[in-house]
Design a protein around this motif. Sequence first.
Motif, PDB file in Angstrom:
ATOM      1  N   ALA A 198       0.829  -1.214   0.000  1.00  0.00           N
ATOM      2  CA  ALA A 198       0.000   0.000   0.000  1.00  0.00           C
ATOM      3  C   ALA A 198       0.857   1.255   0.000  1.00  0.00           C
ATOM      4  CB  ALA A 198      -0.942  -0.007   1.201  1.00  0.00           C
ATOM      5  N   VAL A 199       1.945   1.264   0.755  1.00  0.00           N
ATOM      6  CA  VAL A 199       2.781   2.468   0.826  1.00  0.00           C
ATOM      7  C   VAL A 199       3.850   2.502  -0.263  1.00  0.00           C
ATOM      8  CG1 VAL A 199       2.371   2.842   3.290  1.00  0.00           C
ATOM      9  CG2 VAL A 199       4.377   1.524   2.559  1.00  0.00           C
ATOM     10  N   SER A 200       3.869   1.502  -1.134  1.00  0.00           N
ATOM     11  CA  SER A 200       4.861   1.493  -2.210  1.00  0.00           C
ATOM     12  C   SER A 200       4.550   2.518  -3.297  1.00  0.00           C
ATOM     13  CB  SER A 200       4.967   0.093  -2.822  1.00  0.00           C
ATOM     14  OG  SER A 200       3.781  -0.227  -3.525  1.00  0.00           O
ATOM     15  N   ASP A 201       3.336   3.000  -3.341  1.00  0.00           N
ATOM     16  CA  ASP A 201       2.920   3.959  -4.365  1.00  0.00           C
ATOM     17  C   ASP A 201       3.013   5.386  -3.812  1.00  0.00           C
ATOM     18  OD1 ASP A 201       1.253   4.287  -7.060  1.00  0.00           O
ATOM     19  OD2 ASP A 201       0.438   5.642  -5.539  1.00  0.00           O
ATOM     20  N   SER A 202       3.642   6.277  -4.568  1.00  0.00           N
ATOM     21  CA  SER A 202       3.835   7.659  -4.098  1.00  0.00           C
ATOM     22  C   SER A 202       2.516   8.411  -3.911  1.00  0.00           C
ATOM     23  CB  SER A 202       4.748   8.429  -5.057  1.00  0.00           C
ATOM     24  OG  SER A 202       4.161   8.520  -6.340  1.00  0.00           O
ATOM     25  N   ASN A 203       1.506   8.111  -4.723  1.00  0.00           N
ATOM     26  CA  ASN A 203       0.211   8.771  -4.550  1.00  0.00           C
ATOM     27  C   ASN A 203      -0.443   8.365  -3.230  1.00  0.00           C
ATOM     28  OD1 ASN A 203      -0.036  10.275  -7.055  1.00  0.00           O
ATOM     29  ND2 ASN A 203      -0.155   8.280  -8.038  1.00  0.00           N
ATOM     30  N   ARG A 204      -0.330   7.083  -2.893  1.00  0.00           N
ATOM     31  CA  ARG A 204      -0.906   6.625  -1.626  1.00  0.00           C
ATOM     32  C   ARG A 204      -0.146   7.202  -0.434  1.00  0.00           C
ATOM     33  NH1 ARG A 204      -1.970   1.932  -4.955  1.00  0.00           N
ATOM     34  NH2 ARG A 204      -0.082   0.861  -4.293  1.00  0.00           N
ATOM     35  N   ARG A 205       1.177   7.318  -0.565  1.00  0.00           N
ATOM     36  CA  ARG A 205       1.945   7.958   0.513  1.00  0.00           C
ATOM     37  C   ARG A 205       1.532   9.414   0.662  1.00  0.00           C
ATOM     38  NH1 ARG A 205       6.164   5.150  -2.038  1.00  0.00           N
ATOM     39  NH2 ARG A 205       7.046   7.112  -2.821  1.00  0.00           N
ATOM     40  N   ALA A 206       1.267  10.085  -0.448  1.00  0.00           N
ATOM     41  CA  ALA A 206       0.816  11.479  -0.403  1.00  0.00           C
ATOM     42  C   ALA A 206      -0.551  11.577   0.278  1.00  0.00           C
ATOM     43  CB  ALA A 206       0.765  12.073  -1.809  1.00  0.00           C
ATOM     44  N   ILE A 207      -1.434  10.648  -0.007  1.00  0.00           N
ATOM     45  CA  ILE A 207      -2.754  10.630   0.645  1.00  0.00           C
ATOM     46  C   ILE A 207      -2.583  10.482   2.149  1.00  0.00           C
ATOM     47  CG2 ILE A 207      -4.873   9.258   0.936  1.00  0.00           C
ATOM     48  CD1 ILE A 207      -4.717   8.720  -2.143  1.00  0.00           C
ATOM     49  N   LEU A 208      -1.695   9.562   2.562  1.00  0.00           N
ATOM     50  CA  LEU A 208      -1.456   9.369   3.996  1.00  0.00           C
ATOM     51  C   LEU A 208      -0.900  10.640   4.642  1.00  0.00           C
ATOM     52  CD1 LEU A 208       0.051   5.761   3.937  1.00  0.00           C
ATOM     53  CD2 LEU A 208      -2.226   6.435   4.753  1.00  0.00           C
ATOM     54  N   MET A 209      -0.016  11.326   3.946  1.00  0.00           N
ATOM     55  CA  MET A 209       0.536  12.573   4.483  1.00  0.00           C
ATOM     56  C   MET A 209      -0.564  13.624   4.648  1.00  0.00           C
ATOM     57  SD  MET A 209       3.654  12.107   5.236  1.00  0.00           S
ATOM     58  CE  MET A 209       4.248  13.754   5.490  1.00  0.00           C
ATOM     59  N   ILE A 210      -1.436  13.735   3.676  1.00  0.00           N
ATOM     60  CA  ILE A 210      -2.547  14.694   3.761  1.00  0.00           C
ATOM     61  C   ILE A 210      -3.446  14.347   4.948  1.00  0.00           C
ATOM     62  CG2 ILE A 210      -4.669  15.474   2.605  1.00  0.00           C
ATOM     63  CD1 ILE A 210      -3.073  15.103  -0.076  1.00  0.00           C
ATOM     64  N   LEU A 211      -3.748  13.057   5.093  1.00  0.00           N
ATOM     65  CA  LEU A 211      -4.618  12.626   6.191  1.00  0.00           C
ATOM     66  C   LEU A 211      -3.940  12.749   7.555  1.00  0.00           C
ATOM     67  CD1 LEU A 211      -6.364   9.529   4.587  1.00  0.00           C
ATOM     68  CD2 LEU A 211      -7.326  11.811   4.986  1.00  0.00           C
ATOM     69  N   SER A 212      -2.615  12.831   7.580  1.00  0.00           N
ATOM     70  CA  SER A 212      -1.921  13.000   8.858  1.00  0.00           C
ATOM     71  C   SER A 212      -2.162  14.391   9.440  1.00  0.00           C
ATOM     72  CB  SER A 212      -0.424  12.734   8.713  1.00  0.00           C
ATOM     73  OG  SER A 212       0.226  13.790   8.027  1.00  0.00           O
ATOM     74  N   HIS A 213      -2.584  15.316   8.603  1.00  0.00           N
ATOM     75  CA  HIS A 213      -2.875  16.676   9.056  1.00  0.00           C
ATOM     76  C   HIS A 213      -4.346  16.876   9.403  1.00  0.00           C
ATOM     77  CE1 HIS A 213       1.142  18.001   8.011  1.00  0.00           C
ATOM     78  NE2 HIS A 213       0.999  17.382   6.853  1.00  0.00           N
ATOM     79  N   GLN A 214      -5.222  16.181   8.629  1.00  0.00           N
ATOM     80  CA  GLN A 214      -6.663  16.377   8.817  1.00  0.00           C
ATOM     81  C   GLN A 214      -7.435  15.301   8.067  1.00  0.00           C
ATOM     82  OE1 GLN A 214      -7.828  20.298   7.587  1.00  0.00           O
ATOM     83  NE2 GLN A 214     -10.004  19.868   7.751  1.00  0.00           N
ATOM     84  N   ASP A 215      -8.569  14.886   8.615  1.00  0.00           N
ATOM     85  CA  ASP A 215      -9.465  13.954   7.930  1.00  0.00           C
ATOM     86  C   ASP A 215     -10.047  14.652   6.705  1.00  0.00           C
ATOM     87  OD1 ASP A 215      -8.956  12.375  10.140  1.00  0.00           O
ATOM     88  OD2 ASP A 215     -10.899  12.756  11.076  1.00  0.00           O
ATOM     89  N   HIS A 216     -10.298  13.893   5.643  1.00  0.00           N
ATOM     90  CA  HIS A 216     -10.832  14.454   4.400  1.00  0.00           C
ATOM     91  C   HIS A 216     -11.888  13.530   3.802  1.00  0.00           C
ATOM     92  CE1 HIS A 216      -7.288  17.020   4.457  1.00  0.00           C
ATOM     93  NE2 HIS A 216      -7.742  17.675   3.403  1.00  0.00           N
ATOM     94  N   THR A 217     -12.777  14.119   3.029  1.00  0.00           N
ATOM     95  CA  THR A 217     -13.666  13.318   2.197  1.00  0.00           C
ATOM     96  C   THR A 217     -12.853  12.872   0.977  1.00  0.00           C
ATOM     97  OG1 THR A 217     -14.397  15.204   0.883  1.00  0.00           O
ATOM     98  CG2 THR A 217     -15.714  14.659   2.854  1.00  0.00           C
TER      99      THR A 217
END
Length: 96
Positions: free
Chosen positions: A10-29
């Motif tokens: 799951a974390v091998s993809d840069s887009n998914r890592r970016a999603i996790l980083m965004i969610l580390s700051h705030q929950d999102h739809t």
Amino acid sequence: MKLKKDAFKAVSDSNRRAILMILSHQDHTISALADNFEMSRPAVSKHIKILSESGLIHIQKKGRERICKLNGAGFEELSLWINYFDTFWKERLKNL
């Protein structure tokens, strides 16, 4: 019974890592997450599904919206693996 997908995949993809980083700051739809990427909403939804199936995020349904949140317990496998090598390298450096 549905098997949990591999967190490392799951974390091998840069887009998914970016999603996790965004969610580390705030929950999102999912729509709000899609606004951060130059890909279609369905493509972002596929990434969200992989992150959810691996246990890294939790999706909460609120009316018509789906709120994505980090799931701390999902990071345990990754954390244990990284901590092992962190300790390994610290010991190696100490022995120099």
